[in-house]
Scaffold this active site. Sequence first.
Site, mmCIF file in Angstrom:
data_model
loop_
_atom_site.group_PDB
_atom_site.id
_atom_site.type_symbol
_atom_site.label_atom_id
_atom_site.label_comp_id
_atom_site.label_asym_id
_atom_site.label_seq_id
_atom_site.Cartn_x
_atom_site.Cartn_y
_atom_site.Cartn_z
ATOM 1 N N ARG A 209 -7.525 -6.330 10.350
ATOM 2 C CA ARG A 209 -6.672 -7.132 11.395
ATOM 3 C C ARG A 209 -7.524 -7.102 12.746
ATOM 4 O O ARG A 209 -7.078 -7.646 13.619
ATOM 5 C CB ARG A 209 -5.589 -6.140 11.676
ATOM 6 C CG ARG A 209 -4.300 -6.249 10.701
ATOM 7 C CD ARG A 209 -3.059 -5.297 10.706
ATOM 8 N NE ARG A 209 -2.234 -5.559 9.716
ATOM 9 C CZ ARG A 209 -1.139 -4.969 9.246
ATOM 10 N NH1 ARG A 209 -0.873 -3.920 9.965
ATOM 11 N NH2 ARG A 209 -0.372 -5.116 8.277
ATOM 12 N N GLY B 95 0.771 -1.262 0.019
ATOM 13 C CA GLY B 95 0.053 0.035 -0.084
ATOM 14 C C GLY B 95 0.787 1.378 -0.035
ATOM 15 O O GLY B 95 0.422 2.179 -0.628
ATOM 16 N N ASP C 174 0.777 -0.377 13.445
ATOM 17 C CA ASP C 174 1.062 -1.550 12.821
ATOM 18 C C ASP C 174 1.517 -2.508 13.985
ATOM 19 O O ASP C 174 1.519 -3.803 13.524
ATOM 20 C CB ASP C 174 2.426 -1.261 11.882
ATOM 21 C CG ASP C 174 1.974 -0.548 10.646
ATOM 22 O OD1 ASP C 174 0.779 -0.630 10.047
ATOM 23 O OD2 ASP C 174 2.850 -0.005 9.943
#
Length: 438
Positions: free
Chosen positions: A350, A95, A319
């Site tokens: 996620r 991305g 992240d």
Amino acid sequence: MCKSAITKGFSAPLKGEITVPPDKSVSHRSLIIGSLTKGKIRISNFLKSADCLATLEILRQLGCEINFLDENTLILNAKNAYITPKKDLYCGNSGTTMRLLTGLLATQNLECTLTGDISLSKRPMKRIIEPLTKMGASIKSNEGKAPLVIQQTKLNAIEYISPIASAQVKSALLLAGSQIPEKRTTVFEPHLSRNHSEKMLEFFGSNIQTFNKDKLFGSSISYTPLIPKDLTVIGDISSASFLMIAAAVIKNSDIILKGIGLNPTRTGIIDVMKAMNADIELLSKDKISNEEIGDIRIKYSPDLKGTTVEGAIIPRLIDEIPAIALLATQAEGKTVIKDAGDLKNKESDRIACVTRELRKFGANIEATDDGFIIEGKNAQKGLFEGNTEVECYHDHRIAMTGYIAGLISKNPCKINDFQWAETSFPGFLGIFEKLSRG
């Protein structure tokens, strides 16, 4: 590449010193922003991972000469201008590659198409298409998703208030604005996202400015020639986080991680681990290529406690949240993670995937619309005891989180499609094998 990974049950203690892999975000930007210098630069400690190599190959298609001197050192010669590519520009699963290059290429006198793999083609690109279109860009898409077709047009500077704190959105607009003379492009965001683009643009001599206004974080830029300089990439704290979490939860572990990037927009993981009572210590601090760097020591932490993770800290550790969720399963009490709805727009959803996979180990974890509620080890039954098979959903961070869970499981665990870890952390298994041997 390894198709699956197997853990054999309770890991031996992790011991020793390790230099963490180069930073993925900075490696991408070293190529993209380095190409704007229109000169020859040496990039040391470059991350030779799947995502970063996608960016590298695209820049080669655009006319840049890039040659490796050794495994992690390369020479980038950007020459004078980008050329029209002869075929589509394939971003793989990255991305960062697609979003940042869309901002850059929207200002160039060429036409091109950016494509990606199945996973990337599902990720939202409206967040960059809409503000770039306001600047005058001509970008055709598949209902806001890849492929992105960029056509020749002239862009104008704008002032844009981003509804989310996103380094990729901010970087795409700053890269576009850096090619527009005279007037400045300004990007505001509600919280400060990682600022590697700003740091690197400043390193190469950009006239970029950063400031606060009306409780927003602003970055402003217009064209100025960049100065070619040699650059060294810092160590990746996102990759290091898996080693940090593992050392904190595996009995009798004691490791030192060398050369970790300590950019304050990325150190939320350290703040959260300290809040959870992890035994973590900063041993040194330095600066390289306009980025902070240092060594960290982490020991087994038997007295972890739950915490709440929310608000301004989220962009500083977005992240690392899958690994933090795993850490929370080993703490006493409740951990609440919220304001992290953008986790649904990563390589996988996620929130759903972390919940699904950690439940396989017996974790008491509940998905919410913007995060998790995790009841710690005092509220769980049979945690990490059964034979477990983990899916990674084409997502490197889910794969590595599953592996760490397997290391504290009583019985063997299989992580399917573990090759996705190569996206950001080449040599992951080898590092853990070395540390487990002491």
